[in-house]
Design a protein around this motif. Sequence first.
Motif: not given
Length: 830
Positions: A596-609
């Motif tokens: 499980d690498v959820t806590g040791s990583t992070c993620c941004i969803g960058l969305w839109g035209p």
Amino acid sequence: SQRVVIIGAGIVGTNLADELVSRGWSDITVVEQGPLHMPGGSTSHAPGLVFQTSPSKTMTHLARYTVEKLLSIEKDGHKCFNQVGGLEVATTPARLEDLKRKHGYASSWGIEARLVSAEECYKMYPHLNNEMVLGGLHIPSDGLALAARATQLLIERTSKAGVRYLGHTPVTGIERDGRRVTGVSTPGGTIPADIVVSCAGFWGVELGAMVGVEIPLLPLAHQYAKTTAVPALAGRGINNMINGMNATLPILRHQDKRLYYREHGGQYGIGYYGHRPMPVVAASLGLTPKEVDEKNMPSRLEFTTEDFDPAWKESQKLLPALQNTEIADGFNGVFSFTPDGGPILGQPSHLDGFYVAEAVWVTHSAGVARALAQILTTGRSDIDVSECELSRFEEVQLNRDYVSETGQQNFVEIYDIIHPLQQRESPRNLRVSPFYAREVELGAVFFETGGWERPWWYEANKDLVKSLPPSWQPVERDSWSAQLHSPISAAEAWKTRNAVAMFDMTAFHRFDVRGPGAVGLLQRLTTSDITTKPGTVTYTLLLNDHGGIRGDIFVLRLDDDVFQIGANTATDLAYLTREARVHEQNTPGQWTEVRDVTGSTCCIGLWGPRARDVIAGITTVDVSNKGLPYFSLKKTVIQGIPVTLIRKSYVGELGWEVQTSAEYGQRLWDTIWQAGKLHGLIAGGRSAFNSMRLEKGYRTYGVDMTTEHNPFEAGVSYAVDANKKDDFVGKAALQRLSKQVPSRRLRALTVDDGRSMILGKEPVFHNGKAAGYVTTAAFGYTIGKPIAYAWLPGYLRESETVEIEYFGKRIRATVEAESLYDPEMNRLRQ
Ligand code: FAD
């Protein structure tokens, strides 16, 4: 058959023995520390009220089966269920509204129920104070379980079928050989077993500790008292009924004061949840004595009169017939509470052959036992039990402080009116993403899931609401759906659809799956061909052998033998871990590490035209549609930060998930934020996200679809590769199912008046008849209407009208073609 040892001869253990025997298993031993005629656990004193209906479909169906089964157990005219019906009364307007909602659940889950007026309540239950009651909910099939008797009859019938019962035999250890249990130790020696099932009730923590398994339950004492003889109950000839049918009035709940009632012949029994939580450590109760009787058993603690005083006063108000009576006998009885109020069922991922079925009410006992017996004998249960899985808990939810605090809260709130989005106040801030400080600066309102703080909306976006075009202006909501909601979500959706927004995706589970066995493992477990080249993303399903959906995941191929899995729950991790072990056993050398690498990583969803404009400004990678097409990924560096760019989106817009390891998180946020300023970038929360997800038709596992559904019905057959050569779990079943016309389908609905909100789990009617239920609902800001996904009969066609019942009101809605937004996927693939 396998050698099974069941620990505990309460209502759960004996039902399990019975369910296994009836499926042809023969080598079963039930080990009980107390005497078999009265083992002394919670079952031995349970008053046995069975109110079946709850917001959970699973729990309601487990209860419904328990009623069916208890009705079927009888000997010499001695029955095990007294179907007197259930009555819940409202003494406040808020409760009256809540009963309407509960009536909706009953309709959704197929339980006959009726909202009744105050007069009808009084007619049905003449002891009620008719000046207090505003109305009620009546469920004719509810009633009283004679749990202790059922246990005895089950012991008798299963003994005849060959089950061995050992009373006065405490299990003192669980034996194992490496990762497999081999038996249990008792003072009389070892009992060998292939499968050990702990049905030890509130002793579950101690049993789990014997094999290093944390069982997140908290034993709590709960007060139950019997009155002296009640004159109003006298003379009915039922007081001494030897068949135990000593009640005729419905079982009664007065939840506004945390009370419930039943008759015991000429006396009343009163249960109370309004007192202070009284945690108990099972181990401190000592050994079960040789002689157990009604008054003397480990699960029965001394009555603390002062805790009961308010209950007694309230009871005499609600039931004036009690005014000339007294408390004859009371006790503080012990049973289990869990962090989310659900039972605990299943097995730990690190150990083979060890199962638990604990924190189970009498109400759900036979249902849970059947589910586990089906899992043991066929690998899956008819009723989806994912929400009961032992493996559903995150690591942080297993520690004793967390279990204690949340277990006590659940005790206190057991009868409260709970909004579906209600947030606990504590414990909070257990897990925060590296973007947390920035989110706080932007006025994030946080909701908690699995210990994670997730922004629901940002107050910083408040002013945007004023600039929304007329068609995006939020509609007024009713007071219930307006709770825990902000019109800011509309503005965040608008910005995402028309400019660009960044979403914190850190809390989504990410697992690193690597090693020489990884390809073979994932190929065997998923419905897609994942032997694609590194750099690709696949959306795929995990099925059971019957074609039921047990999960939906994203498989990111990072390298030949290295994958990242985007998953929904901790249960997915347990499944992958266990299957990796099985895979290696079957194909030596083909090991796979699942982490499980959820806590040791992070993620941004960058969305839109305008997402491409933002990302192109900070990377040298070719982010054109050709350079990094939809469902592909690339590792690169953004201003010194190593990241993975993943071209995917949950909201149906052009964009990327940008992942990095946790220590770079804040810098990544700042970099994107800075670069986005030029393009109108905002931060968006989960509320807007959920709305856009539904517009796009993306299902949520566990809510919209479960193991009870196959991919064709659930509308996710696009995630099945019909040409996949390799065998995979569920393949044969899918081939069979693909030839059938689904009798039910998950359908998209929109609300005709464009404004009436629904929140999920409401019943749906077609031509006036109950036809299905809503799974998820949200206002679709882009399409300007509320959206609901619902399970409906397969024959319903697009543009047909149905009605959704919300607090007793019928709301017209139309069956729609999917997706409601951008069905051609032009926005995603540009
Ligand atoms: P138990 O009946 O506790 O059985 C577990 C057994 O395991 C025990 O007999 C114990 O001796 C045995 N055991 C434990 N450790 C060992 C060991 N090491 N070796 C061998 N044996 C062991 N539920 C409802 O649905 N409706 C109600 O109205 C209701 N009212 C309640 C009122 C009160 C006051 C209380 C206390 C509980 C109530 N409950 C009610 C809850 C319900 O009684 C329990 O949830 C249920 O009886 C649990 O059944 P069980 O078989 O899991 O556990």
